[in-house]
Design a protein around this motif. Structure first.
Motif, PDB file in Angstrom:
ATOM      1  N   ILE A  74      35.117  -9.587 -11.713  1.00 42.12           N
ATOM      2  CA  ILE A  74      36.188  -8.616 -11.930  1.00 42.12           C
ATOM      3  C   ILE A  74      36.316  -7.624 -10.786  1.00 42.12           C
ATOM      4  CG2 ILE A  74      36.899  -6.669 -13.382  1.00 42.12           C
ATOM      5  CD1 ILE A  74      36.264  -8.408 -15.785  1.00 42.12           C
ATOM      6  N   SER A  75      35.205  -7.138 -10.250  1.00 46.85           N
ATOM      7  CA  SER A  75      35.315  -6.140  -9.176  1.00 46.85           C
ATOM      8  C   SER A  75      36.009  -6.738  -7.955  1.00 46.85           C
ATOM      9  CB  SER A  75      33.946  -5.558  -8.818  1.00 46.85           C
ATOM     10  OG  SER A  75      33.066  -6.578  -8.424  1.00 46.85           O
ATOM     11  N   LEU A  76      35.738  -8.003  -7.652  1.00 45.78           N
ATOM     12  CA  LEU A  76      36.416  -8.660  -6.528  1.00 45.78           C
ATOM     13  C   LEU A  76      37.915  -8.781  -6.806  1.00 45.78           C
ATOM     14  CD1 LEU A  76      36.388 -10.162  -3.817  1.00 45.78           C
ATOM     15  CD2 LEU A  76      35.902 -12.252  -5.091  1.00 45.78           C
ATOM     16  N   LEU A  77      38.266  -9.157  -8.028  1.00 49.40           N
ATOM     17  CA  LEU A  77      39.689  -9.270  -8.380  1.00 49.40           C
ATOM     18  C   LEU A  77      40.384  -7.916  -8.285  1.00 49.40           C
ATOM     19  CD1 LEU A  77      39.412 -11.740 -11.390  1.00 49.40           C
ATOM     20  CD2 LEU A  77      40.375 -12.251  -9.136  1.00 49.40           C
ATOM     21  N   LEU A  78      39.721  -6.857  -8.761  1.00 47.31           N
ATOM     22  CA  LEU A  78      40.307  -5.516  -8.667  1.00 47.31           C
ATOM     23  C   LEU A  78      40.466  -5.091  -7.206  1.00 47.31           C
ATOM     24  CD1 LEU A  78      38.427  -3.725 -11.587  1.00 47.31           C
ATOM     25  CD2 LEU A  78      40.855  -4.352 -11.528  1.00 47.31           C
ATOM     26  N   GLU A  79      39.498  -5.466  -6.377  1.00 51.51           N
ATOM     27  CA  GLU A  79      39.596  -5.147  -4.956  1.00 51.51           C
ATOM     28  C   GLU A  79      40.758  -5.898  -4.304  1.00 51.51           C
ATOM     29  OE1 GLU A  79      36.773  -5.617  -1.089  1.00 51.51           O
ATOM     30  OE2 GLU A  79      35.888  -4.721  -2.894  1.00 51.51           O
ATOM     31  N   GLN A  80      40.913  -7.175  -4.660  1.00 50.30           N
ATOM     32  CA  GLN A  80      42.039  -7.955  -4.121  1.00 50.30           C
ATOM     33  C   GLN A  80      43.369  -7.341  -4.555  1.00 50.30           C
ATOM     34  OE1 GLN A  80      41.171 -11.898  -5.569  1.00 50.30           O
ATOM     35  NE2 GLN A  80      39.838 -12.389  -3.834  1.00 50.30           N
ATOM     36  N   MET A  81      43.442  -6.903  -5.815  1.00 51.17           N
ATOM     37  CA  MET A  81      44.660  -6.251  -6.298  1.00 51.17           C
ATOM     38  C   MET A  81      44.979  -5.042  -5.425  1.00 51.17           C
ATOM     39  SD  MET A  81      44.202  -6.251 -10.450  1.00 51.17           S
ATOM     40  CE  MET A  81      45.839  -5.617 -10.845  1.00 51.17           C
ATOM     41  N   SER A  82      43.971  -4.224  -5.182  1.00 51.52           N
ATOM     42  CA  SER A  82      44.150  -3.017  -4.387  1.00 51.52           C
ATOM     43  C   SER A  82      44.619  -3.358  -2.972  1.00 51.52           C
ATOM     44  CB  SER A  82      42.834  -2.245  -4.344  1.00 51.52           C
ATOM     45  OG  SER A  82      42.949  -1.128  -3.507  1.00 51.52           O
ATOM     46  N   GLN A  83      43.995  -4.366  -2.365  1.00 58.86           N
ATOM     47  CA  GLN A  83      44.372  -4.772  -1.005  1.00 58.86           C
ATOM     48  C   GLN A  83      45.813  -5.262  -0.943  1.00 58.86           C
ATOM     49  OE1 GLN A  83      41.391  -7.693  -0.055  1.00 58.86           O
ATOM     50  NE2 GLN A  83      39.830  -6.167   0.423  1.00 58.86           N
ATOM     51  N   GLU A  84      46.290  -5.837  -2.047  1.00 63.44           N
ATOM     52  CA  GLU A  84      47.654  -6.355  -2.084  1.00 63.44           C
ATOM     53  C   GLU A  84      48.655  -5.324  -2.615  1.00 63.44           C
ATOM     54  OE1 GLU A  84      47.653 -10.210  -4.051  1.00 63.44           O
ATOM     55  OE2 GLU A  84      45.760 -10.698  -3.054  1.00 63.44           O
ATOM     56  N   GLY A  85      48.174  -4.118  -2.887  1.00 66.07           N
ATOM     57  CA  GLY A  85      49.056  -3.059  -3.371  1.00 66.07           C
ATOM     58  C   GLY A  85      49.533  -3.274  -4.799  1.00 66.07           C
ATOM     59  N   ILE A  86      48.735  -3.990  -5.601  1.00 63.67           N
ATOM     60  CA  ILE A  86      49.087  -4.258  -6.998  1.00 63.67           C
ATOM     61  C   ILE A  86      48.267  -3.325  -7.879  1.00 63.67           C
ATOM     62  CG2 ILE A  86      49.062  -5.979  -8.850  1.00 63.67           C
ATOM     63  CD1 ILE A  86      49.367  -8.124  -6.617  1.00 63.67           C
ATOM     64  N   GLU A  87      48.962  -2.516  -8.662  1.00 62.00           N
ATOM     65  CA  GLU A  87      48.301  -1.548  -9.532  1.00 62.00           C
ATOM     66  C   GLU A  87      47.859  -2.194 -10.838  1.00 62.00           C
ATOM     67  OE1 GLU A  87      47.703   1.902  -9.306  1.00 62.00           O
ATOM     68  OE2 GLU A  87      48.160   1.641  -7.174  1.00 62.00           O
ATOM     69  N   PRO A  88      46.595  -2.006 -11.232  1.00 66.76           N
ATOM     70  CA  PRO A  88      46.182  -2.449 -12.571  1.00 66.76           C
ATOM     71  C   PRO A  88      47.012  -1.712 -13.621  1.00 66.76           C
ATOM     72  CG  PRO A  88      44.281  -1.819 -11.238  1.00 66.76           C
ATOM     73  CD  PRO A  88      45.509  -1.385 -10.492  1.00 66.76           C
ATOM     74  N   ASN A  89      47.204  -2.331 -14.776  1.00 66.37           N
ATOM     75  CA  ASN A  89      47.963  -1.682 -15.843  1.00 66.37           C
ATOM     76  C   ASN A  89      47.112  -1.599 -17.109  1.00 66.37           C
ATOM     77  OD1 ASN A  89      48.101  -4.265 -16.973  1.00 66.37           O
ATOM     78  ND2 ASN A  89      50.236  -4.591 -16.418  1.00 66.37           N
ATOM     79  N   VAL A  90      47.712  -1.185 -18.196  1.00 67.83           N
ATOM     80  CA  VAL A  90      46.972  -1.000 -19.444  1.00 67.83           C
ATOM     81  C   VAL A  90      46.350  -2.323 -19.915  1.00 67.83           C
ATOM     82  CG1 VAL A  90      48.971  -1.276 -20.976  1.00 67.83           C
ATOM     83  CG2 VAL A  90      47.034   0.100 -21.723  1.00 67.83           C
ATOM     84  N   VAL A  91      47.025  -3.436 -19.671  1.00 64.72           N
ATOM     85  CA  VAL A  91      46.482  -4.747 -20.053  1.00 64.72           C
ATOM     86  C   VAL A  91      45.225  -5.045 -19.238  1.00 64.72           C
ATOM     87  CG1 VAL A  91      46.945  -7.232 -20.133  1.00 64.72           C
ATOM     88  CG2 VAL A  91      48.736  -5.612 -20.773  1.00 64.72           C
ATOM     89  N   THR A  92      45.265  -4.754 -17.954  1.00 71.71           N
ATOM     90  CA  THR A  92      44.111  -4.973 -17.083  1.00 71.71           C
ATOM     91  C   THR A  92      42.900  -4.237 -17.636  1.00 71.71           C
ATOM     92  OG1 THR A  92      45.679  -4.875 -15.214  1.00 71.71           O
ATOM     93  CG2 THR A  92      43.326  -4.903 -14.677  1.00 71.71           C
ATOM     94  N   TYR A  93      43.073  -2.937 -17.864  1.00 73.69           N
ATOM     95  CA  TYR A  93      41.948  -2.111 -18.299  1.00 73.69           C
ATOM     96  C   TYR A  93      41.502  -2.446 -19.716  1.00 73.69           C
ATOM     97  CZ  TYR A  93      42.718   0.583 -14.065  1.00 73.69           C
ATOM     98  OH  TYR A  93      42.853   0.968 -12.753  1.00 73.69           O
ATOM     99  N   SER A  94      42.427  -2.699 -20.606  1.00 75.34           N
ATOM    100  CA  SER A  94      42.027  -2.987 -21.993  1.00 75.34           C
ATOM    101  C   SER A  94      41.270  -4.305 -22.086  1.00 75.34           C
ATOM    102  CB  SER A  94      43.235  -2.968 -22.937  1.00 75.34           C
ATOM    103  OG  SER A  94      44.148  -3.986 -22.617  1.00 75.34           O
ATOM    104  N   THR A  95      41.629  -5.282 -21.255  1.00 75.27           N
ATOM    105  CA  THR A  95      40.914  -6.558 -21.237  1.00 75.27           C
ATOM    106  C   THR A  95      39.476  -6.349 -20.789  1.00 75.27           C
ATOM    107  OG1 THR A  95      42.963  -7.743 -20.735  1.00 75.27           O
ATOM    108  CG2 THR A  95      40.902  -8.890 -20.249  1.00 75.27           C
ATOM    109  N   ILE A  96      39.285  -5.543 -19.759  1.00 74.19           N
ATOM    110  CA  ILE A  96      37.939  -5.271 -19.243  1.00 74.19           C
ATOM    111  C   ILE A  96      37.123  -4.486 -20.273  1.00 74.19           C
ATOM    112  CG2 ILE A  96      36.648  -4.034 -17.454  1.00 74.19           C
ATOM    113  CD1 ILE A  96      39.104  -4.614 -15.570  1.00 74.19           C
ATOM    114  N   VAL A  97      37.704  -3.431 -20.813  1.00 77.61           N
ATOM    115  CA  VAL A  97      37.003  -2.584 -21.780  1.00 77.61           C
ATOM    116  C   VAL A  97      36.615  -3.387 -23.021  1.00 77.61           C
ATOM    117  CG1 VAL A  97      37.277  -0.609 -23.344  1.00 77.61           C
ATOM    118  CG2 VAL A  97      37.970  -0.418 -20.945  1.00 77.61           C
ATOM    119  N   LYS A  98      37.546  -4.213 -23.510  1.00 74.10           N
ATOM    120  CA  LYS A  98      37.272  -5.008 -24.708  1.00 74.10           C
ATOM    121  C   LYS A  98      36.034  -5.890 -24.509  1.00 74.10           C
ATOM    122  CE  LYS A  98      39.437  -8.580 -27.564  1.00 74.10           C
ATOM    123  NZ  LYS A  98      40.635  -9.409 -27.702  1.00 74.10           N
TER     124      LYS A  98
END
Length: 131
Positions: free
Chosen positions: A96-120
């Motif tokens: 997950i941390s690599l995917l979040l880093e790739q998102m950041s590098q591509e200028g893609i903001e995580p959303n509520v679905v992103t965070y809720s999936t991780i938290v769950k």
């Protein structure tokens, strides 16, 4: 000639019918033809990713992800959420941390679905400290 909408509907239909490998075959057939190659996009691939993930075929999820990268598919928050959901379903939170880093590098903001999936997933693992 097919459109990306008809291709997407066909891939979604076979994938929802429990056959993501058939959806992937359709994608490969479209990619093989110069005339239809441009119809394939990340949204269509996401149907297959989700299908493999729901069938717990996580090696296939990552193989398709690699294929998408090799084919220069344009990712979106939906693509990443699908991959993060696969991590959560498989319990493989290390990716997950690599995917979040790739998102950041591509200028893609995580959303509520992103965070809720991780938290769950962290909550299911009794890892409230991480959640």
């Amino acid at each position: 000639a097919p459109t990306c909408i008809t291709l997407g509907c066909m891939v979604e239909a076979v994938t929802n019918n429990g056959q993501p490998e058939v959806g992937l075959t359709l994608i490969h057939q479209m990619l093989a033809s110069e005339e239809t190659r441009s119809l394939v996009n990340a949204v269509i691939y996401c149907s297959v990713l989700k299908g493999f993930s729901h069938r717990k075929c996580f090696d296939q999820v990552w193989a398709v992800h690699d294929e998408m990268r090799a084919n220069n598919m344009q990712y979106s928050v939906v693509t990443y959420n699908t991959l993060i959901d696969a991590c959560a379903r498989s319990g493989d939170m290390s990716r997950i941390s690599l995917l979040l880093e790739q998102m950041s590098q591509e200028g893609i903001e995580p959303n509520v679905v992103t965070y809720s999936t991780i938290v769950k997933r962290y909550c299911l693992d009794n890892r409230i400290d991480k959640a």
